[in-house]
Design an enzyme around this catalytic site. Structure first.
Site, PDB file in Angstrom:
ATOM      1  N   LYS A  52      29.273 -10.857  -7.922  1.00  0.00           N
ATOM      2  CA  LYS A  52      30.624 -10.901  -7.330  1.00  0.00           C
ATOM      3  C   LYS A  52      31.263 -12.261  -7.589  1.00  0.00           C
ATOM      4  CE  LYS A  52      29.480  -7.332  -3.995  1.00  0.00           C
ATOM      5  NZ  LYS A  52      29.123  -6.906  -2.635  1.00  0.00           N
ATOM      6  N   GLN A  96      27.900  -9.706   2.868  1.00  0.00           N
ATOM      7  CA  GLN A  96      26.976  -8.821   2.147  1.00  0.00           C
ATOM      8  C   GLN A  96      26.023  -8.132   3.131  1.00  0.00           C
ATOM      9  OE1 GLN A  96      27.293  -8.202  -1.126  1.00  0.00           O
ATOM     10  NE2 GLN A  96      25.569  -6.793  -1.156  1.00  0.00           N
ATOM     11  N   ASP A 119      36.177  -5.031   1.701  1.00  0.00           N
ATOM     12  CA  ASP A 119      35.198  -3.954   1.549  1.00  0.00           C
ATOM     13  C   ASP A 119      35.729  -2.638   2.122  1.00  0.00           C
ATOM     14  OD1 ASP A 119      32.754  -4.709   0.283  1.00  0.00           O
ATOM     15  OD2 ASP A 119      32.191  -5.905   2.038  1.00  0.00           O
TER      16      ASP A 119
END
Ligand code: GUN
Length: 282
Positions: A52, A96, A119
């Site tokens: 990422k 995460q 997200d």
């Protein structure tokens, strides 16, 4: 004869478009900033976070990494998220998953400001997906939809089977295919006669985290098969949830692992982060 859906190629085209836009923004004095939080030292999470960050660098985003020790308390993590929520120069916040067991994932997701939730995991953003009015789409389902549209695969009226019902992939994926007028079945670990269901599918998406779970006898001739899995087989080789070598012969289109959905997920994260910037800077 099957065709490969090339996630590397499609994700590169998405990232190049974003890179050009960011260059323009930078030249006007703007910066796009994604804060990435990782707690603990799970090796898979570390690989994902590194990828990422690499993508951020490629498209020209600032990426701030917060690598916290596994001993970090929920309160400490909530405090950090509160600070990042307040900062005008931070456009997106990604924490995460999975988090260590002493931290409640749901509480962390709920703490991220909805306009920075790149997200699209929060109840607010999930709810918006349900009603078909959304800014952010979870990155993996968004990446699958992008692959389908890139290869001109029309979902309208098709029998679509989603195997797996997670909040991150299965549920939003099913919604997105339904919004495109697919007839969607969600199958999961309690589903009976799975093979009968998948053999009727024009499009099968598999996200079950099981090595080579979908086999050729479960797939109809000419189907489109999308593999969201990322597993290691008995020899430590990276493989998906689809038995690629046998299933591919029956498909019209199929995604490989690696190089299919994985790169798309990251490209869609970049897209959501740029969108977050525009929402915050109208
Ligand atoms: N863990 C596995 N996939 C994801 C993802 O897309 N986002 C975050 N934040 N964590 C993950």
């Amino acid at each position: 004869m099957y065709k490969i859906m090339d996630g590397k190629l499609v994700s590169a085209s998405v990232k190049d478009r974003i890179r050009a836009e960011v260059k323009e923004l930078n030249s006007n004095g703007h910066q796009v900033n994604l804060a990435v939080i990782i707690v603990g030292d799970d090796p898979a999470s570390r690989v994902y976070v590194n990828n990422k960050k690499k993508a951020c660098e490629y498209v020209g985003f600032v990426s701030e990494e917060y690598a916290l020790p596994v001993s970090t308390s929920q309160e400490e993590l909530l405090t950090l998220i509160g600070e990042l929520n307040e900062r005008r120069d931070v456009n997106g916040i990604l924490c995460q998953l999975p988090l260590p067991p002493h931290i409640d994932d749901a509480a962390i997701i709920a703490a991220i400001a909805v306009e920075k939730d790149v997200d699209a995991f929060s109840a607010h953003n999930v709810g918006k997906i349900m009603i078909g009015d959304y800014d952010f789409v979870p990155c993996t389902p968004a990446g699958v939809m992008k692959l389908l549209s890139f290869y001109d695969i029309d979902v309208d009226g098709k029998n679509c089977v989603m195997i797996g019902r997670s909040n991150i992939v299965g549920k939003p994926m099913a919604m997105l295919m339904m919004h495109k007028n697919g007839t969607v079945t969600i199958a999961h670990s309690h589903t009976r006669n799975l093979k009968e269901i998948t053999r009727r599918a024009d499009i099968v998406v598999v996200a079950v985290r099981k090595v080579r779970f979908l086999t050729a006898d479960m797939v109809k001739e000419g189907a489109v098969v999308i593999d969201v899995g990322m597993n290691r087989d008995e020899n430590g080789k990276l493989c998906g949830d689809v038995d690629f070598d046998s299933v591919k012969e029956k498909c019209s289109y199929i995604t490989p692992v690696p190089g299919g959905v994985g790169p798309m997920t990251i490209a869609m994260l970049m897209q959501n982060t740029l969108k977050a910037f525009y929402i915050q800077n109208p």
